[in-house]
Design a protein around this motif. Structure first.
Motif, PDB file in Angstrom:
ATOM      1  N   TRP A 145      92.409   0.050  22.051  1.00 40.09           N
ATOM      2  CA  TRP A 145      93.727   0.607  21.734  1.00 40.09           C
ATOM      3  C   TRP A 145      93.761   2.110  21.922  1.00 40.09           C
ATOM      4  O   TRP A 145      94.717   2.656  22.466  1.00 40.09           O
ATOM      5  CB  TRP A 145      94.096   0.250  20.283  1.00 40.09           C
ATOM      6  CG  TRP A 145      94.724  -1.102  20.152  1.00 40.09           C
ATOM      7  CD1 TRP A 145      94.239  -2.274  20.629  1.00 40.09           C
ATOM      8  CD2 TRP A 145      95.954  -1.416  19.484  1.00 40.09           C
ATOM      9  NE1 TRP A 145      95.086  -3.295  20.298  1.00 40.09           N
ATOM     10  CE2 TRP A 145      96.134  -2.816  19.607  1.00 40.09           C
ATOM     11  CE3 TRP A 145      96.889  -0.654  18.790  1.00 40.09           C
ATOM     12  CZ2 TRP A 145      97.242  -3.460  19.057  1.00 40.09           C
ATOM     13  CZ3 TRP A 145      97.987  -1.303  18.242  1.00 40.09           C
ATOM     14  CH2 TRP A 145      98.164  -2.683  18.385  1.00 40.09           C
TER      15      TRP A 145
ATOM     16  N   LYS B 106      93.787   3.055  25.525  1.00 34.16           N
ATOM     17  CA  LYS B 106      95.071   2.760  26.180  1.00 34.16           C
ATOM     18  C   LYS B 106      96.209   3.597  25.602  1.00 34.16           C
ATOM     19  O   LYS B 106      97.087   4.065  26.335  1.00 34.16           O
ATOM     20  CB  LYS B 106      95.393   1.269  26.015  1.00 34.16           C
ATOM     21  CG  LYS B 106      96.613   0.792  26.796  1.00 34.16           C
ATOM     22  CD  LYS B 106      96.787  -0.709  26.648  1.00 34.16           C
ATOM     23  CE  LYS B 106      97.943  -1.233  27.472  1.00 34.16           C
ATOM     24  NZ  LYS B 106      97.729  -1.116  28.926  1.00 34.16           N
ATOM     25  N   TRP B 107      96.175   3.810  24.287  1.00 35.76           N
ATOM     26  CA  TRP B 107      97.261   4.517  23.595  1.00 35.76           C
ATOM     27  C   TRP B 107      96.658   5.629  22.723  1.00 35.76           C
ATOM     28  O   TRP B 107      96.584   5.491  21.497  1.00 35.76           O
ATOM     29  CB  TRP B 107      98.063   3.539  22.736  1.00 35.76           C
ATOM     30  CG  TRP B 107      98.717   2.436  23.531  1.00 35.76           C
ATOM     31  CD1 TRP B 107      99.445   2.585  24.661  1.00 35.76           C
ATOM     32  CD2 TRP B 107      98.699   1.033  23.238  1.00 35.76           C
ATOM     33  NE1 TRP B 107      99.900   1.357  25.104  1.00 35.76           N
ATOM     34  CE2 TRP B 107      99.456   0.384  24.250  1.00 35.76           C
ATOM     35  CE3 TRP B 107      98.140   0.254  22.215  1.00 35.76           C
ATOM     36  CZ2 TRP B 107      99.653  -0.990  24.276  1.00 35.76           C
ATOM     37  CZ3 TRP B 107      98.336  -1.125  22.247  1.00 35.76           C
ATOM     38  CH2 TRP B 107      99.076  -1.732  23.267  1.00 35.76           C
TER      39      TRP B 107
ATOM     40  N   MET C 190     101.866   4.389  22.706  1.00 34.86           N
ATOM     41  CA  MET C 190     102.130   3.037  22.210  1.00 34.86           C
ATOM     42  C   MET C 190     103.621   2.770  22.111  1.00 34.86           C
ATOM     43  O   MET C 190     104.091   1.667  22.409  1.00 34.86           O
ATOM     44  CB  MET C 190     101.478   2.817  20.849  1.00 34.86           C
ATOM     45  CG  MET C 190     101.733   1.409  20.309  1.00 34.86           C
ATOM     46  SD  MET C 190     100.986   1.120  18.710  1.00 34.86           S
ATOM     47  CE  MET C 190      99.258   1.098  19.173  1.00 34.86           C
TER      48      MET C 190
ATOM     49  N   ALA D 241     105.148   1.331  25.120  1.00 25.98           N
ATOM     50  CA  ALA D 241     104.767  -0.037  25.482  1.00 25.98           C
ATOM     51  C   ALA D 241     105.741  -1.029  24.863  1.00 25.98           C
ATOM     52  O   ALA D 241     106.416  -0.737  23.875  1.00 25.98           O
ATOM     53  CB  ALA D 241     103.348  -0.329  25.006  1.00 25.98           C
ATOM     54  N   SER D 242     105.817  -2.216  25.436  1.00 29.45           N
ATOM     55  CA  SER D 242     106.665  -3.258  24.862  1.00 29.45           C
ATOM     56  C   SER D 242     105.969  -3.891  23.663  1.00 29.45           C
ATOM     57  O   SER D 242     104.739  -3.814  23.530  1.00 29.45           O
ATOM     58  CB  SER D 242     106.956  -4.341  25.900  1.00 29.45           C
ATOM     59  OG  SER D 242     105.774  -5.101  26.169  1.00 29.45           O
TER      60      SER D 242
ATOM     61  N   GLU E 208     103.395  -6.351  24.855  1.00 34.05           N
ATOM     62  CA  GLU E 208     102.124  -5.773  25.283  1.00 34.05           C
ATOM     63  C   GLU E 208     101.253  -5.432  24.083  1.00 34.05           C
ATOM     64  O   GLU E 208     100.038  -5.632  24.099  1.00 34.05           O
ATOM     65  CB  GLU E 208     102.375  -4.527  26.123  1.00 34.05           C
ATOM     66  CG  GLU E 208     101.117  -3.956  26.755  1.00 34.05           C
ATOM     67  CD  GLU E 208     101.393  -2.760  27.648  1.00 34.05           C
ATOM     68  OE1 GLU E 208     100.437  -2.269  28.272  1.00 34.05           O
ATOM     69  OE2 GLU E 208     102.554  -2.318  27.713  1.00 34.05           O
ATOM     70  N   VAL E 209     101.886  -4.928  23.021  1.00 34.89           N
ATOM     71  CA  VAL E 209     101.146  -4.602  21.809  1.00 34.89           C
ATOM     72  C   VAL E 209     100.551  -5.863  21.191  1.00 34.89           C
ATOM     73  O   VAL E 209      99.384  -5.886  20.773  1.00 34.89           O
ATOM     74  CB  VAL E 209     102.070  -3.874  20.807  1.00 34.89           C
ATOM     75  CG1 VAL E 209     101.394  -3.742  19.442  1.00 34.89           C
ATOM     76  CG2 VAL E 209     102.440  -2.497  21.337  1.00 34.89           C
TER      77      VAL E 209
ATOM     78  N   HIS F 184     103.612  -0.525  15.897  1.00 35.61           N
ATOM     79  CA  HIS F 184     104.443  -0.108  17.029  1.00 35.61           C
ATOM     80  C   HIS F 184     105.680   0.633  16.524  1.00 35.61           C
ATOM     81  O   HIS F 184     106.071   1.667  17.078  1.00 35.61           O
ATOM     82  CB  HIS F 184     104.846  -1.341  17.842  1.00 35.61           C
ATOM     83  CG  HIS F 184     105.630  -1.030  19.078  1.00 35.61           C
ATOM     84  ND1 HIS F 184     107.012  -1.030  19.106  1.00 35.61           N
ATOM     85  CD2 HIS F 184     105.230  -0.687  20.336  1.00 35.61           C
ATOM     86  CE1 HIS F 184     107.425  -0.715  20.323  1.00 35.61           C
ATOM     87  NE2 HIS F 184     106.367  -0.508  21.085  1.00 35.61           N
TER      88      HIS F 184
ATOM     89  N   GLU G 252     109.057  -9.537  26.953  1.00 31.67           N
ATOM     90  CA  GLU G 252     108.355  -9.969  28.167  1.00 31.67           C
ATOM     91  C   GLU G 252     109.105 -11.086  28.897  1.00 31.67           C
ATOM     92  O   GLU G 252     108.525 -12.050  29.358  1.00 31.67           O
ATOM     93  CB  GLU G 252     106.928 -10.412  27.829  1.00 31.67           C
ATOM     94  CG  GLU G 252     106.060  -9.283  27.310  1.00 31.67           C
ATOM     95  CD  GLU G 252     104.573  -9.587  27.414  1.00 31.67           C
ATOM     96  OE1 GLU G 252     104.215 -10.757  27.605  1.00 31.67           O
ATOM     97  OE2 GLU G 252     103.782  -8.631  27.314  1.00 31.67           O
TER      98      GLU G 252
END
Length: 289
Positions: free
Chosen positions: A51, A54-55, A61, A64-65, A68-69, A86, A288
């Motif tokens: 995590w 990536k974030w 974060m 991101a959708s 995705e989380v 999120h 998504e």
């Protein structure tokens, strides 16, 4: 309580966890605290690294959708925590300059951040002096201070008062002491088979001095997993996490034979915002489709 004994033990016995290192940001600490709720360190650590890679900041974060989380959350359990994180990331990026606040009241105003998490971030990320109480801390205080075999039912006001009473006066020492209390409960003063001979507080522990009387309070409920709605919800989410896009309901129906329970769990996932249904009647992670 002898602060020096516990602080000295911490210096030599504390686990080297990435969210405890000086290089870790307050965001990294917040992520760890959310992940560690009801989840062992061994399961959290590899996902925490993924995590943060990536974030590395809340705004990453927030961009991101939700789907995705949830996909990155994997099998940590209690996936609503991922959605709350999120939401908190979005608020931090929008309202706080992409920096996790240090004030407890401001932290508590963030989505999904309760009293414990706010205090933990203030203490472990910002070195503040405030009581941080989890199950491990409650057990150590119950034994070492009150001479009871275990902590009784939680009482926020009483528990905070108990811990505040034993914090060192020095702010820096108090922050480390809070972490040490928690670590002692996790490694030594465990619920079952405590390693009393290895405890730095052995000589002054009220429970030890009283002959280690058995806990006589209310019986704690043991959380089951097999066959529960939690297990079914997890299986349904596994299908969606493993799919490249929306799936027909038939793909979900095969994961659990009990139709009534399966349908109830699917509805609860929809209600919680963890699953969405498309206009075509397919199912997907949020955002998504």
């Amino acid at each position: 309580m002898n602060h020096e004994l516990l602080l000295g033990w911490w210096d030599t016995a504390a686990r080297d966890l990435p969210w405890r290192r000086p290089s870790c940001t307050a965001w990294g600490v917040l992520v760890s605290e959310i992940m560690l709720q009801q989840t062992p360190v061994a399961r959290v650590e590899p996902i925490w690294h993924e995590w943060l890679a990536k974030w590395p900041v809340p705004s990453a974060m927030a961009a991101a959708s939700q789907g995705e989380v949830l996909r990155m959350w994997g099998k940590l359990g209690y996936p609503r925590r991922a959605l709350r994180l999120h939401e908190a990331a979005t608020a931090i990026a929008r309202d706080h300059g992409d920096v996790v606040p240090s004030d407890i009241d401001v932290l508590e105003s963030l989505p999904g951040i309760g009293s414990y998490t706010a205090r933990a971030v203030a203490t472990f990320a910002y070195g503040q002096k405030c009581a941080v109480v989890d199950t491990n801390v409650r057990r150590v205080v119950a034994r070492a201070v009150h001479g009871a075999g275990d902590a009784g039912p939680p009482s926020t006001k009483r528990d905070l008062r108990d811990v505040e009473a034993i914090l060192p006066e020095d702010q820096d020492d108090a922050a480390v002491f809070s972490a040490a209390l928690m670590e002692l409960g996790a490694l030594i003063c465990t619920a079952r088979n405590p390693k009393c001979a290895d405890c730095p507080l052995y000589a002054e522990c009220a429970w030890q001095l009283a002959g280690r009387p058995a806990y006589a309070g209310p019986v704690k409920k043991v959380q089951q997993f097999a066959g529960t709605d939690r297990q079914v919800r997890g299986k349904l989410l596994d299908v969606l996490r493993g799919a490249p896009g929306p799936v027909p309901k038939a793909h979900l129906d095969i994961v659990w034979n009990d139709i009534t329970q399966r349908e109830k769990c699917l509805v609860s996932l929809l209600d919680d915002g963890l699953v969405e249904q498309t206009r075509e009647g397919l199912f997907a992670l949020p955002g998504e489709h």
